[in-house]
Design a protein around this motif. Structure first.
Motif, short mmCIF file in Angstrom:
data_model
loop_
_atom_site.label_atom_id
_atom_site.label_comp_id
_atom_site.label_asym_id
_atom_site.label_seq_id
_atom_site.Cartn_x
_atom_site.Cartn_y
_atom_site.Cartn_z
N ALA A 99 35.48 44.11 40.15
CA ALA A 99 35.55 43.28 41.35
C ALA A 99 34.52 43.69 42.40
CB ALA A 99 36.95 43.33 41.94
N VAL A 100 34.41 44.98 42.67
CA VAL A 100 33.49 45.41 43.73
C VAL A 100 32.03 45.18 43.33
CG1 VAL A 100 35.13 47.09 44.64
CG2 VAL A 100 33.46 47.81 42.93
N VAL A 101 31.77 45.22 42.02
CA VAL A 101 30.42 44.91 41.54
C VAL A 101 30.12 43.43 41.78
CG1 VAL A 101 28.99 44.63 39.47
CG2 VAL A 101 30.22 46.78 39.87
N PHE A 102 31.10 42.57 41.48
CA PHE A 102 30.90 41.15 41.64
C PHE A 102 30.84 40.72 43.11
CE2 PHE A 102 32.88 39.83 37.28
CZ PHE A 102 31.87 40.55 36.65
N HIS A 103 31.54 41.46 43.97
CA HIS A 103 31.52 41.11 45.40
C HIS A 103 30.10 41.12 45.97
CE1 HIS A 103 35.99 42.43 46.06
NE2 HIS A 103 35.88 41.30 45.39
N GLN A 104 29.24 41.94 45.40
CA GLN A 104 27.90 42.07 45.96
C GLN A 104 27.07 40.80 45.80
OE1 GLN A 104 27.80 44.91 47.61
NE2 GLN A 104 29.80 45.26 46.63
N TRP A 105 27.55 39.87 44.99
CA TRP A 105 26.81 38.64 44.72
C TRP A 105 27.21 37.48 45.61
CZ3 TRP A 105 22.88 38.30 40.97
CH2 TRP A 105 22.66 39.48 40.26
N HIS A 106 28.25 37.67 46.41
CA HIS A 106 28.60 36.59 47.34
C HIS A 106 29.05 37.12 48.70
CE1 HIS A 106 33.07 36.94 46.69
NE2 HIS A 106 32.69 37.37 45.51
N THR A 107 28.51 38.27 49.09
CA THR A 107 28.76 38.82 50.42
C THR A 107 27.45 39.31 51.02
OG1 THR A 107 29.17 41.04 49.52
CG2 THR A 107 31.09 39.58 49.76
N ARG A 108 27.48 39.56 52.30
CA ARG A 108 26.34 40.21 52.94
C ARG A 108 26.32 41.68 52.54
NH1 ARG A 108 24.10 36.89 56.67
NH2 ARG A 108 25.36 35.14 57.42
N PRO A 109 25.15 42.33 52.64
CA PRO A 109 25.05 43.72 52.18
C PRO A 109 26.08 44.67 52.79
CG PRO A 109 22.87 42.81 52.55
CD PRO A 109 23.83 41.79 53.04
N VAL A 110 26.21 44.69 54.12
CA VAL A 110 27.14 45.63 54.75
C VAL A 110 28.57 45.30 54.36
CG1 VAL A 110 28.05 46.45 56.96
CG2 VAL A 110 25.58 46.08 56.69
N SER A 111 28.93 44.03 54.41
CA SER A 111 30.28 43.62 54.06
C SER A 111 30.61 43.97 52.62
CB SER A 111 30.44 42.11 54.28
OG SER A 111 31.73 41.68 53.91
N GLY A 112 29.65 43.77 51.72
CA GLY A 112 29.87 44.07 50.31
C GLY A 112 30.12 45.55 50.06
N ILE A 113 29.34 46.39 50.70
CA ILE A 113 29.50 47.85 50.49
C ILE A 113 30.80 48.33 51.14
CG2 ILE A 113 28.49 50.09 50.94
CD1 ILE A 113 27.04 48.37 48.83
N VAL A 114 31.10 47.84 52.33
CA VAL A 114 32.35 48.25 52.99
C VAL A 114 33.56 47.81 52.16
CG1 VAL A 114 33.81 47.90 55.01
CG2 VAL A 114 31.36 48.26 55.30
N SER A 115 33.53 46.61 51.60
CA SER A 115 34.64 46.15 50.76
C SER A 115 34.80 47.04 49.54
CB SER A 115 34.43 44.70 50.34
OG SER A 115 33.33 44.57 49.44
N ALA A 116 33.68 47.51 48.99
CA ALA A 116 33.75 48.42 47.84
C ALA A 116 34.40 49.74 48.23
CB ALA A 116 32.34 48.66 47.28
N LEU A 117 34.06 50.25 49.42
CA LEU A 117 34.64 51.51 49.87
C LEU A 117 36.14 51.36 50.13
CD1 LEU A 117 31.83 52.72 52.32
CD2 LEU A 117 32.34 53.58 50.01
N VAL A 118 36.56 50.24 50.72
CA VAL A 118 37.98 50.01 51.01
C VAL A 118 38.77 49.92 49.70
CG1 VAL A 118 39.65 48.37 51.95
CG2 VAL A 118 37.56 48.89 53.22
N ALA A 119 38.24 49.15 48.72
CA ALA A 119 38.94 49.02 47.44
C ALA A 119 39.02 50.36 46.73
CB ALA A 119 38.22 47.98 46.58
N THR A 120 37.95 51.14 46.80
CA THR A 120 37.95 52.45 46.16
C THR A 120 38.96 53.39 46.81
OG1 THR A 120 35.61 52.21 45.56
CG2 THR A 120 36.51 54.43 45.56
N ALA A 121 39.00 53.37 48.14
CA ALA A 121 39.95 54.21 48.86
C ALA A 121 41.39 53.85 48.48
CB ALA A 121 39.73 54.07 50.36
N ALA A 122 41.70 52.57 48.39
CA ALA A 122 43.04 52.15 48.00
C ALA A 122 43.37 52.64 46.60
CB ALA A 122 43.17 50.63 48.08
N PHE A 123 42.40 52.57 45.69
CA PHE A 123 42.64 53.06 44.33
C PHE A 123 42.94 54.56 44.33
CE2 PHE A 123 40.69 55.41 40.82
CZ PHE A 123 41.54 55.02 39.78
N LEU A 124 42.16 55.32 45.10
CA LEU A 124 42.36 56.78 45.12
C LEU A 124 43.72 57.16 45.71
CD1 LEU A 124 38.78 57.95 46.18
CD2 LEU A 124 39.81 58.00 43.90
N VAL A 125 44.15 56.42 46.73
CA VAL A 125 45.47 56.70 47.30
C VAL A 125 46.56 56.40 46.27
CG1 VAL A 125 47.15 55.98 49.05
CG2 VAL A 125 44.74 56.30 49.68
#
Length: 375
Positions: A115-141
């Motif tokens: 999902a986070v890989v695919f997000h980069q294709w329909h988001t702005r750069p900053v938004s895409g990377i931040v969304s990847a970090l949020v999803a990753t943080a949720a997974f780690l928790v």
């Protein structure tokens, strides 16, 4: 490629965007359905029902997500997906066995990574990377809650997820830049074509104007200046009137029978004409106008150059043939500065979709053949 914003679909960038989003839509749906099925099959003991409900919910969302991605992703779609992924990640104690969390084989980490890989294709750069970090943080928790003792392994796997997102963003950026460069090149090529077309139109208009001047005022003044006609003769006055009308653009042949317009030219000619013609000649206005001008010039040439006082004109449904038995000439030896044959006859017919052929030789007379395609 940003949610709710896309280039013209017909451009290279637009085609790339549409193709990428549709591929991602199908791939995301397949990953969600296959991963969910595997999740149900490997559900932790005692949590099978909960796992099934969560998988069904995620699958339903994935179907909607894929549908929106296929058409045109609306703003905020990636963040809605992150919200769903975060909830699923926090619920890993119910859906993923502890051992699978530790070794990175759980279906949740697979879904999050894709999902986070695919997000980069329909988001702005900053938004895409931040969304990847949020999803990753949720997974780690969620991984910590599921298997604290195996969390280091889960953290190693989770840390790679933002890196994947960055690499996906880089690939997206390179492809978009290449597509935009191709579009810019195409735009320059189209602009050059338009400029060339405008320049050719201007040249064609100049040639048409030069031909008109040659056929009318220039020819009349030349004949008067050479003493071929007297300035007080009725013919000069009538010819001057016709010249002025032609230069004013008031003499285009109307739709319908073109024969009267050709007969007017023949009757105004200074040479006697032996005419053979049909009762009616149906021509498109642009062809009729071109034929009339070429006929006028051909008869003027007979009067000025052939040494004859008569010509033969044969009009059919597909051609007009003007011939004389004068002294003739070599067409290939006519200087380029002489506009009569090239501009007033050949080019004029060609511009209207017709053809003109001049056959002549010294001492053998001249034949001018004007042809066009019948409708």
């Amino acid at each position: 490629m940003v949610s709710g914003e896309h280039p013209t679909w017909g451009s290279v960038e637009g085609q790339l965007t549409r193709a990428a989003l549709r591929i991602l839509a199908v791939a995301r749906l397949v990953v969600a359905l296959v991963g969910g099925l595997l999740g149900v099959m490997s559900a932790p003991a005692g949590h099978e029902l909960r796992t099934t409900v969560i998988v069904i919910t995620v699958s339903a969302w994935s179907v909607l997500y894929a549908r929106l991605l296929w058409r045109d992703p609306p703003p905020g779609l990636a963040w809605a997906d992150v919200a769903v992924l975060s909830v699923v990640s926090l619920l890993q104690p119910w859906t993923v066995p502890p051992l699978s969390v530790g070794n990175g084989q759980g279906w949740v980490i697979t879904l999050v990574s894709v999902a986070v890989v695919f997000h980069q294709w329909h988001t702005r750069p900053v938004s895409g990377i931040v969304s990847a970090l949020v999803a990753t943080a949720a997974f780690l928790v969620g991984a910590w809650w599921t298997a604290p003792e195996l969390w280091i392994g889960a953290a190693a796997i989770g840390a790679w997820t933002p890196v994947q997102a960055v690499l996906s963003r880089v690939l997206n950026t390179l492809l978009v830049q290449a597509a935009r460069a191709a579009d810019a090149q195409e735009d320059r090529a189209q602009a050059a074509k338009r400029e060339a077309a405008v320049a050719e139109a201007v040249r064609a208009d100049e040639r048409a104007h030069a031909a008109m001047l040659h056929d009318t005022a220039a020819t009349t003044l030349l004949m008067v200046g050479l003493g071929e006609v007297g300035s007080s003769r009725q013919w000069v006055r009538e010819q001057a009137r016709r010249d002025l009308l032609a230069l004013a653009g008031e003499t285009s042949v109307a739709e319908g029978d073109a024969l009267p317009a050709l007969l007017e030219v023949i009757h105004a000619s200074r040479v006697a004409v032996d005419l053979t013609a049909p009762d009616v000649l149906a021509l498109r206005p642009e062809v009729a106008t071109a034929v009339r001008g070429a006929l006028r010039e051909a008869l003027n040439n007979v009067a000025r150059h052939s040494g004859e006082t008569s010509a033969v004109v044969i009009i059919t449904a597909e051609s007009v043939v003007i011939s004389d038995r004068g002294k003739g000439f070599r067409p290939e030896s006519v200087p380029e500065r002489r506009r009569g044959v090239a501009n007033s006859i050949v080019d004029r017919l060609a511009a209207a979709g017709g053809r003109a052929a001049i056959t002549s030789a010294p001492g053998e007379g001249t034949t001018v053949r004007l042809e066009w395609d019948r409708d």
